[in-house]
Design a protein around this motif. Structure first.
Motif, mmCIF file in Angstrom:
data_model
loop_
_atom_site.group_PDB
_atom_site.id
_atom_site.type_symbol
_atom_site.label_atom_id
_atom_site.label_comp_id
_atom_site.label_asym_id
_atom_site.label_seq_id
_atom_site.Cartn_x
_atom_site.Cartn_y
_atom_site.Cartn_z
ATOM 1 N N ALA A 25 0.856 -1.187 0.000
ATOM 2 C CA ALA A 25 0.000 0.000 0.000
ATOM 3 C C ALA A 25 0.887 1.231 0.000
ATOM 4 O O ALA A 25 1.975 1.226 0.596
ATOM 5 C CB ALA A 25 -0.924 0.012 1.214
ATOM 6 N N ALA A 26 0.436 2.275 -0.657
ATOM 7 C CA ALA A 26 1.157 3.547 -0.665
ATOM 8 C C ALA A 26 0.118 4.650 -0.771
ATOM 9 O O ALA A 26 -0.872 4.517 -1.499
ATOM 10 C CB ALA A 26 2.134 3.626 -1.826
ATOM 11 N N SER A 27 0.341 5.733 -0.040
ATOM 12 C CA SER A 27 -0.611 6.844 -0.098
ATOM 13 C C SER A 27 0.072 8.123 0.318
ATOM 14 O O SER A 27 1.254 8.149 0.662
ATOM 15 C CB SER A 27 -1.821 6.579 0.812
ATOM 16 N N THR A 28 -0.719 9.197 0.311
ATOM 17 C CA THR A 28 -0.207 10.511 0.680
ATOM 18 C C THR A 28 -0.176 10.748 2.180
ATOM 19 O O THR A 28 0.267 11.799 2.626
ATOM 20 C CB THR A 28 -1.061 11.605 0.013
ATOM 21 N N HIS A 29 -0.649 9.800 2.978
ATOM 22 C CA HIS A 29 -0.610 9.952 4.431
ATOM 23 C C HIS A 29 -0.304 8.603 5.059
ATOM 24 O O HIS A 29 -0.932 7.581 4.743
ATOM 25 C CB HIS A 29 -1.942 10.479 4.964
ATOM 26 N N ALA A 30 0.648 8.606 5.993
ATOM 27 C CA ALA A 30 1.107 7.356 6.592
ATOM 28 C C ALA A 30 -0.017 6.593 7.278
ATOM 29 O O ALA A 30 -0.033 5.345 7.263
ATOM 30 C CB ALA A 30 2.221 7.651 7.598
ATOM 31 N N THR A 31 -0.959 7.294 7.886
ATOM 32 C CA THR A 31 -2.038 6.609 8.603
ATOM 33 C C THR A 31 -2.969 5.875 7.643
ATOM 34 O O THR A 31 -3.438 4.767 7.939
ATOM 35 C CB THR A 31 -2.825 7.610 9.461
ATOM 36 N N ALA A 32 -3.237 6.463 6.490
ATOM 37 C CA ALA A 32 -4.063 5.773 5.491
ATOM 38 C C ALA A 32 -3.335 4.548 4.959
ATOM 39 O O ALA A 32 -3.949 3.489 4.742
ATOM 40 C CB ALA A 32 -4.412 6.723 4.353
ATOM 41 N N THR A 33 -2.027 4.673 4.744
ATOM 42 C CA THR A 33 -1.240 3.523 4.308
ATOM 43 C C THR A 33 -1.266 2.418 5.360
ATOM 44 O O THR A 33 -1.454 1.234 5.041
ATOM 45 C CB THR A 33 0.208 3.944 4.028
ATOM 46 N N ALA A 34 -1.083 2.794 6.625
ATOM 47 C CA ALA A 34 -1.091 1.806 7.699
ATOM 48 C C ALA A 34 -2.447 1.118 7.806
ATOM 49 O O ALA A 34 -2.532 -0.091 8.055
ATOM 50 C CB ALA A 34 -0.727 2.479 9.026
ATOM 51 N N THR A 35 -3.511 1.888 7.606
ATOM 52 C CA THR A 35 -4.859 1.304 7.632
ATOM 53 C C THR A 35 -5.020 0.270 6.528
ATOM 54 O O THR A 35 -5.511 -0.845 6.754
ATOM 55 C CB THR A 35 -5.911 2.410 7.486
ATOM 56 N N ALA A 36 -4.632 0.651 5.315
ATOM 57 C CA ALA A 36 -4.754 -0.287 4.196
ATOM 58 C C ALA A 36 -3.938 -1.545 4.451
ATOM 59 O O ALA A 36 -4.406 -2.669 4.187
ATOM 60 C CB ALA A 36 -4.300 0.387 2.900
ATOM 61 N N ALA A 588 4.818 4.331 2.072
ATOM 62 C CA ALA A 588 4.464 3.018 1.554
ATOM 63 C C ALA A 588 4.709 1.993 2.644
ATOM 64 O O ALA A 588 5.548 2.186 3.531
ATOM 65 C CB ALA A 588 5.298 2.686 0.317
ATOM 66 N N ALA A 589 3.964 0.899 2.570
ATOM 67 C CA ALA A 589 4.154 -0.206 3.511
ATOM 68 C C ALA A 589 3.857 -1.496 2.769
ATOM 69 O O ALA A 589 3.069 -1.524 1.827
ATOM 70 C CB ALA A 589 3.232 -0.067 4.722
#
Length: 591
Positions: A25-36, A588-589
């Motif tokens: 997962a990769a996004s513009t905010h670490a928390t959204a990435t962690a959620t995904a 990204a995670a």
């Protein structure tokens, strides 16, 4: 390995390009990435994960997107031969006529205020994707966003700064917005724990509306409940309130506009480029401009496609000016972009590339129609739109966007660019805990425009994710940035597919964009020779651009682009992810 004559990839990156076989997962905010990533770890697929992360983005990046906004996505299930467009752009309300806006004394659709609201479609689109391609119950998907809305999340400095810029507007004209974002009368501080109990309650009502064992029926019930709840916004915004024009107007959105679900699916457009296939949404977005740019550039020598050289940077800028002129002259609801991708048109556009910076607005002339010419309002502020939303002293706002990409171990990939409904878009609806978007500002009050304001028609949007087939690999990517979204994706794609860069190397590399297009956002200005560039491109390149007639604005070393990407190689099962370091926010995670 880089192509001959192309600047070699850097030997290091700001962070590793992640690789693995389980999920990315990769996004513009670490928390959204962690959620995904948490959803993937618990057995959800890429669509479950993207939806959960998307609802969290409403909470953690409220200045860049919101529940009252819109989105565009591209996704490809593992068993599908081609991608699909997730259409989350609502149409203009029935009362949004050019005659009405002219009668209100306006010559442009305002950039802030309820009069600029299209039918909200982002939430419906997330729910549609979850219903048809996810596996999780709605309650599980929404649990992350409900938790952050109820228990709080730490405000980004950019959120606090945005509130500060519109504090007077909130105090004097939008008291409900002040109540949510200015506790105690002052803007919420960066790092403060911020809660939104009203929005948490709305999400809980969606879950309650869809209770039962039938997952699909439950999500459809939630979609219907969502449209019913949005009726409160129609009632509140029907009262005149301050807009970015400095005048007061009532919104025209009514409950009748909310009867039908606004989201849906569409077929993408595609073109071949250097052995790959690149997919974009249609001409109701700006996506086909990227396809046209790649077609123009495809046969040119590799060294002319290198953004790290004067010749390459100049070629990219001039190409972008041409295709963005075509966007403004020809794109809109119902427009067919295929003509602009035809061999003869592309060859003619390639012949228009010169050695000097053009100061002319030069759209293509097509056999079946003449180009529409927008009003060209000169702008001396070349750096506009280069980073987070800018907010004028008058209270006029420019919003930005966010983005999320997910790939899973089964081979599903998805890229979604949500936007609109920024906290500074229009007054907060107290019962909902959010405001509506202002996407109608991208329409014109001119019947001859292909992007004219028309009831029931979608405004042309800047939201523009990308999906690429690279052999057995599927790549999902995108960025915030308004008019810059495809401009920042173009150098990334060229560096990857011509220069041999990894996605992370291409994201980290210095970039640039032109302001020589008609701005999609109010007040719709144009800066014909403006180029905004990161200083890391170097004095030789930036000086060379200036020598060719470009008016260069240096934007600092790390300021342009918030790109992210994921990929899955279906032949090997290897996944990868890359994310933007700028702003110390995107992550990204994966494993």
């Amino acid at each position: 390995m880089s192509a001959a004559g192309y600047t070699p990839p850097p030997s290091f990156t700001t962070r590793p390009q992640l690789t693995g076989t389980f999920g990315m997962a990769a996004s513009t905010h670490a928390t959204a990435t962690a959620t995904a990533m948490a959803v993937l770890e618990r057995g959800g697929n890429a669509f479950d994960a993207a939806c959960a992360g998307g609802f969290v983005l409403h909470i953690v990046e409220p200045h860049l997107n919101g529940p009252g906004g819109d989105l565009v996505g591209l996704f490809q299930p593992a068993d599908a031969a081609t991608p699909t467009v997730l259409m989350g752009q609502g149409a203009a309300p029935a009362g949004a006529t050019i005659a009405h806006f002219r009668a209100e004394g306006l010559d442009l659709v305002p950039g802030a205020g309820g009069l600029a609201a299209a039918v909200p479609a982002a939430v419906d689109a997330w729910l549609l994707l979850l219903r048809d391609h996810g596996t999780w119950p709605l309650a599980d998907v929404l649990s992350f966003a409900i938790g952050y809305a109820e228990d709080g999340h730490l405000l980004l400095p950019a959120v606090s700064a945005t509130i500060g810029r519109v504090a007077d507007l909130f105090r004097e004209h939008w008291p409900a917005s002040a109540g949510l974002w200015m506790p105690g009368g002052a803007p919420a501080a960066a790092g403060a724990l911020h809660r939104n109990p009203a929005y948490a309650a709305i999400l809980r009502r969606l879950v309650a509306a869809g209770s039962g064992d039938d997952r699909i029926a439950a999500i459809d019930a939630a979609r219907a409940e969502w449209r019913r709840l949005l009726g409160d916004a129609c009632d509140v915004l029907a009262r005149p309130h301050r807009h970015s024009s400095g005048t007061d107007h009532a919104a025209v959105l009514t409950r009748a506009d909310l009867v039908d679900p606004p989201a849906g699916y569409e077929e993408p457009l595609s073109i071949p480029f250097r052995g790959r296939t690149v997919f974009k949404a249609g001409a109701w977005t700006q996506g086909p401009a990227l396809l046209e740019a790649l077609r123009i550039l495809d046969p040119l020598p590799d060294d002319r496609l290198d953004p790290a050289t004067t010749a390459g940077a100049h070629t990219l800028v001039e190409t972008l000016k041409l295709v963005l002129a075509d966007r403004d002259a020809h794109f809109g609801e119902g427009a067919d972009a295929a003509a602009l991708l035809a061999d003869d048109v592309v060859a003619a556009r390639r012949a228009d590339l010169g050695d000097r910076a053009s100061s002319q607005w030069r759209p293509a002339r097509l056999a079946d129609r003449d180009p529409w010419r927008p009003p060209l309002r000169r702008d001396g502020a070349a750096a506009a739109g280069t980073g987070e939303p800018t907010v004028a002293r008058s209270g006029a706002t420019r919003g930005d966007t966010c983005h999320i990409d997910v790939a899973d171990r089964w081979g599903n990939v998805v890229a979604v660019t949500p936007s609109g409904g920024w906290l500074q878009s229009s007054p907060v609806i107290p019962s909902l805990g959010f405001c509506l978007g202002t996407r109608l500002q991208m329409t014109w009050l001119d019947e001859d425009s292909p992007a004219a304001l028309r009831p029931g028609a979608r405004p042309r949007t800047t939201l523009s994710p990308t999906l690429v087939h690279d052999g057995a690999t599927r790549i999902a990517m995108g960025t915030p940035g308004g008019d810059q979204q495809d401009q920042w994706q173009l150098p990334m794609l060229l560096r990857m597919f011509v220069g041999g860069y990894t996605a992370q190397q291409a994201i980290d590399a210095p970039t640039l964009h032109t302001t020589g297009m008609v701005d999609s956002f109010w007040p719709r200005t144009w800066d014909p020779t403006g180029v905004v560039a990161e200083d890391r491109l170097g004095d030789e390149v930036l000086g060379g651009l200036a020598d060719r007639g470009h008016r260069v604005t240096r934007a600092g070393d790390w300021s342009l682009g918030r790109l992210s990407a994921v990929g899955v190689d279906r032949a090997t099962g290897i996944l990868w992810a890359a994310a933007n370091p700028r702003g110390v926010q995107g992550y990204a995670a994966g494993r």
